[in-house]
Design an enzyme around this catalytic site. Structure first.
Site, PDB file in Angstrom:
ATOM      1  N   HIS A   1      38.778  14.734 -36.720  1.00 31.17           N
ATOM      2  CA  HIS A   1      38.623  14.501 -38.479  1.00 31.17           C
ATOM      3  C   HIS A   1      39.052  13.147 -39.044  1.00 31.17           C
ATOM      4  O   HIS A   1      38.509  12.579 -40.142  1.00 31.17           O
ATOM      5  CB  HIS A   1      39.074  15.647 -39.255  1.00 31.17           C
ATOM      6  CG  HIS A   1      39.386  15.624 -40.759  1.00 31.17           C
ATOM      7  ND1 HIS A   1      37.790  15.192 -41.165  1.00 31.17           N
ATOM      8  CD2 HIS A   1      40.211  15.615 -41.747  1.00 31.17           C
ATOM      9  CE1 HIS A   1      38.116  15.342 -42.147  1.00 31.17           C
ATOM     10  NE2 HIS A   1      39.151  15.800 -42.364  1.00 31.17           N
TER      11      HIS A   1
ATOM     12  N   ASN B   1      32.949  18.605 -41.287  1.00 32.78           N
ATOM     13  CA  ASN B   1      32.723  18.818 -42.404  1.00 32.78           C
ATOM     14  C   ASN B   1      31.553  17.645 -43.134  1.00 32.78           C
ATOM     15  O   ASN B   1      31.143  18.337 -43.981  1.00 32.78           O
ATOM     16  CB  ASN B   1      34.206  18.555 -43.773  1.00 32.78           C
ATOM     17  CG  ASN B   1      35.069  16.995 -42.755  1.00 32.78           C
ATOM     18  OD1 ASN B   1      35.046  16.587 -42.354  1.00 32.78           O
ATOM     19  ND2 ASN B   1      34.437  16.696 -44.755  1.00 32.78           N
ATOM     20  N   HIS B   2      31.745  17.380 -42.649  1.00 31.13           N
ATOM     21  CA  HIS B   2      29.775  16.844 -42.816  1.00 31.13           C
ATOM     22  C   HIS B   2      28.836  16.254 -42.302  1.00 31.13           C
ATOM     23  O   HIS B   2      28.035  15.914 -42.841  1.00 31.13           O
ATOM     24  CB  HIS B   2      29.595  15.466 -42.420  1.00 31.13           C
ATOM     25  CG  HIS B   2      31.013  14.347 -43.419  1.00 31.13           C
ATOM     26  ND1 HIS B   2      32.253  13.162 -42.910  1.00 31.13           N
ATOM     27  CD2 HIS B   2      31.546  14.485 -44.714  1.00 31.13           C
ATOM     28  CE1 HIS B   2      33.038  13.348 -44.590  1.00 31.13           C
ATOM     29  NE2 HIS B   2      32.335  13.310 -45.236  1.00 31.13           N
TER      30      HIS B   2
ATOM     31  N   GLU C   1      30.194  13.940 -36.340  1.00 29.53           N
ATOM     32  CA  GLU C   1      29.934  14.522 -37.849  1.00 29.53           C
ATOM     33  C   GLU C   1      29.894  13.216 -38.309  1.00 29.53           C
ATOM     34  O   GLU C   1      29.140  13.220 -39.428  1.00 29.53           O
ATOM     35  CB  GLU C   1      31.202  15.405 -38.265  1.00 29.53           C
ATOM     36  CG  GLU C   1      32.616  14.788 -38.526  1.00 29.53           C
ATOM     37  CD  GLU C   1      33.198  14.967 -39.644  1.00 29.53           C
ATOM     38  OE1 GLU C   1      32.360  15.956 -40.467  1.00 29.53           O
ATOM     39  OE2 GLU C   1      34.035  14.264 -39.507  1.00 29.53           O
ATOM     40  N   ASN C   2      30.265  11.913 -38.316  1.00 30.03           N
ATOM     41  CA  ASN C   2      30.217  10.808 -38.946  1.00 30.03           C
ATOM     42  C   ASN C   2      29.106   9.975 -37.973  1.00 30.03           C
ATOM     43  O   ASN C   2      29.160   8.629 -38.783  1.00 30.03           O
ATOM     44  CB  ASN C   2      31.082   9.583 -38.729  1.00 30.03           C
ATOM     45  CG  ASN C   2      32.779  11.692 -39.391  1.00 30.03           C
ATOM     46  OD1 ASN C   2      33.246  11.288 -38.214  1.00 30.03           O
ATOM     47  ND2 ASN C   2      32.414  11.599 -40.842  1.00 30.03           N
TER      48      ASN C   2
ATOM     49  N   HIS D   1      40.668  10.436 -37.485  1.00 30.80           N
ATOM     50  CA  HIS D   1      39.743   8.959 -36.847  1.00 30.80           C
ATOM     51  C   HIS D   1      41.181   8.137 -36.714  1.00 30.80           C
ATOM     52  O   HIS D   1      40.990   7.238 -36.051  1.00 30.80           O
ATOM     53  CB  HIS D   1      38.533   8.492 -38.002  1.00 30.80           C
ATOM     54  CG  HIS D   1      37.673   8.931 -38.295  1.00 30.80           C
ATOM     55  ND1 HIS D   1      36.847   8.025 -39.053  1.00 30.80           N
ATOM     56  CD2 HIS D   1      37.543  10.508 -38.963  1.00 30.80           C
ATOM     57  CE1 HIS D   1      36.271   8.966 -39.385  1.00 30.80           C
ATOM     58  NE2 HIS D   1      36.324  10.007 -39.456  1.00 30.80           N
TER      59      HIS D   1
ATOM     60  N   ASP E   1      35.252  11.536 -33.254  1.00 35.02           N
ATOM     61  CA  ASP E   1      34.360  10.925 -34.024  1.00 35.02           C
ATOM     62  C   ASP E   1      33.726   9.370 -33.611  1.00 35.02           C
ATOM     63  O   ASP E   1      34.151   8.856 -34.023  1.00 35.02           O
ATOM     64  CB  ASP E   1      35.241  11.568 -35.735  1.00 35.02           C
ATOM     65  CG  ASP E   1      35.855  12.538 -35.683  1.00 35.02           C
ATOM     66  OD1 ASP E   1      36.806  13.006 -34.893  1.00 35.02           O
ATOM     67  OD2 ASP E   1      35.913  13.221 -36.942  1.00 35.02           O
TER      68      ASP E   1
ATOM     69  N   HIS F   1      38.455  20.803 -36.147  1.00 35.02           N
ATOM     70  CA  HIS F   1      39.024  19.351 -37.011  1.00 35.02           C
ATOM     71  C   HIS F   1      39.020  19.855 -38.512  1.00 35.02           C
ATOM     72  O   HIS F   1      38.622  20.763 -38.915  1.00 35.02           O
ATOM     73  CB  HIS F   1      36.700  19.627 -37.822  1.00 35.02           C
ATOM     74  CG  HIS F   1      36.280  17.991 -38.297  1.00 35.02           C
ATOM     75  ND1 HIS F   1      36.237  17.218 -37.602  1.00 35.02           N
ATOM     76  CD2 HIS F   1      36.267  17.694 -39.051  1.00 35.02           C
ATOM     77  CE1 HIS F   1      35.969  16.281 -38.221  1.00 35.02           C
ATOM     78  NE2 HIS F   1      36.042  16.492 -39.254  1.00 35.02           N
TER      79      HIS F   1
END
Length: 281
Positions: A183, A71-72, A43-44, A185, A12, A158
């Site tokens: 997810h 999810n983001h 995603e982040n 991290h 991520d 994830h």
């Protein structure tokens, strides 16, 4: 003569620290491992949530070939319709039809490289807290595998819990090329080639702020959350940086992973490591 493909998968990307450490190190990593393809979970990437068009282009210019999400995925609304429909980006596949954006983008893609059909799939675990419905990732992936339309299959799972990721590995060992958990991290120490020839790790870790953060966010906010239940928007920490990923090589003829190696670069800022947070309790 063995026909193999070499990959780098990076965890991520979290905020500016994650973007910059990739920009500053990816070319060297590609040279070191003679990598053919680079896949990154993004995603982040934009301020800790989602991926803007500007930062999508930043990653591409840095040398990223394919992007997975999580999810983001849908947080950056301004650029969403453009970014999510990029042909080299994969958002989570297992979305319920009740979710407003379920028909945007692709949850799995197939492309050809070095005479091999390669599939990349992104799935959300059942353990990830979500404001929308998803379908069961186990059943969705099984249905996809039964199509038998690819030679190699790289899965970014994830998910929140180690138990769900471990169960996922046991269920699909030998049926896909990789199962890489994302997810949380935090890189786990269980990278391995399974008995049936798949590569597995519970969590790849992140490319983002260093050890002076709490999984990328400012420690003050995380401590207040756990001590007082404070709910506030997490800010991306400015402390140093870290890069976590996996190198893996696949024999195209046998469709088995023949080599894996964890990738880790830490560029911490000592000033942040010495901060005292005791009085926040």
């Amino acid at each position: 003569m063995m026909n193999s493909i070499k990959f780098i998968f990076l965890g991520d990307v979290y905020g500016k620290a994650g973007r910059n450490i990739i920009k500053n190190n990816l070319a060297q990593l590609k040279s070191k491992y003679q990598a053919d393809l680079v896949i990154v979970n993004a995603e982040n990437t934009t301020h800790g949530k989602g991926l803007s068009l500007k930062h999508y282009e930043f990653l591409k210019e840095a040398g990223v070939n394919y992007i997975t999400m999580g999810n983001h995925t849908w947080f950056q609304k301004l650029d969403l319709a453009v970014v999510i429909n990029k042909k080299d980006l994969v958002r989570p596949l297992n979305l319920d039809t009740s979710f407003a954006f379920h028909n945007l983008g692709q949850g799995s893609l197939v492309f050809e490289f070095n005479k091999a059909k390669i599939r990349i799939t992104n799935l959300l675990g059942t353990s990830v807290p979500l404001p929308f419905k998803t379908t069961n990732p186990f059943k969705v992936l099984k249905e996809l595998i039964l199509k038998r339309d690819c030679d190699l299959h790289i899965v970014d799972f994830h998910a929140e819990t180690t138990s769900e990721k471990n169960a996922f590995c046991m269920a699909f060992d030998g049926y896909v090329t990789t199962i890489f958990g994302t997810h949380t991290h935090v890189p786990s120490a269980d990278l391995r080639i399974t008995p049936k020839g798949s590569a597995y790790i519970t969590d790849v870790g992140m490319c983002g702020p260093g050890f002076g953060s709490v999984i990328g966010a400012n420690p003050e906010q995380s401590i207040r959350l756990f001590c007082a239940g404070s709910r506030e928007h997490f800010e991306v920490s400015k402390c140093g940086a870290q890069l976590n990923g996996v190198f893996f090589e696949v024999d195209v003829n046998t469709k088995k992973v023949i080599k894996t190696e964890a990738i880790r670069i830490v560029e911490d800022d000592p000033r942040y490591l010495k901060q005292d947070y005791f009085n926040l309790i």
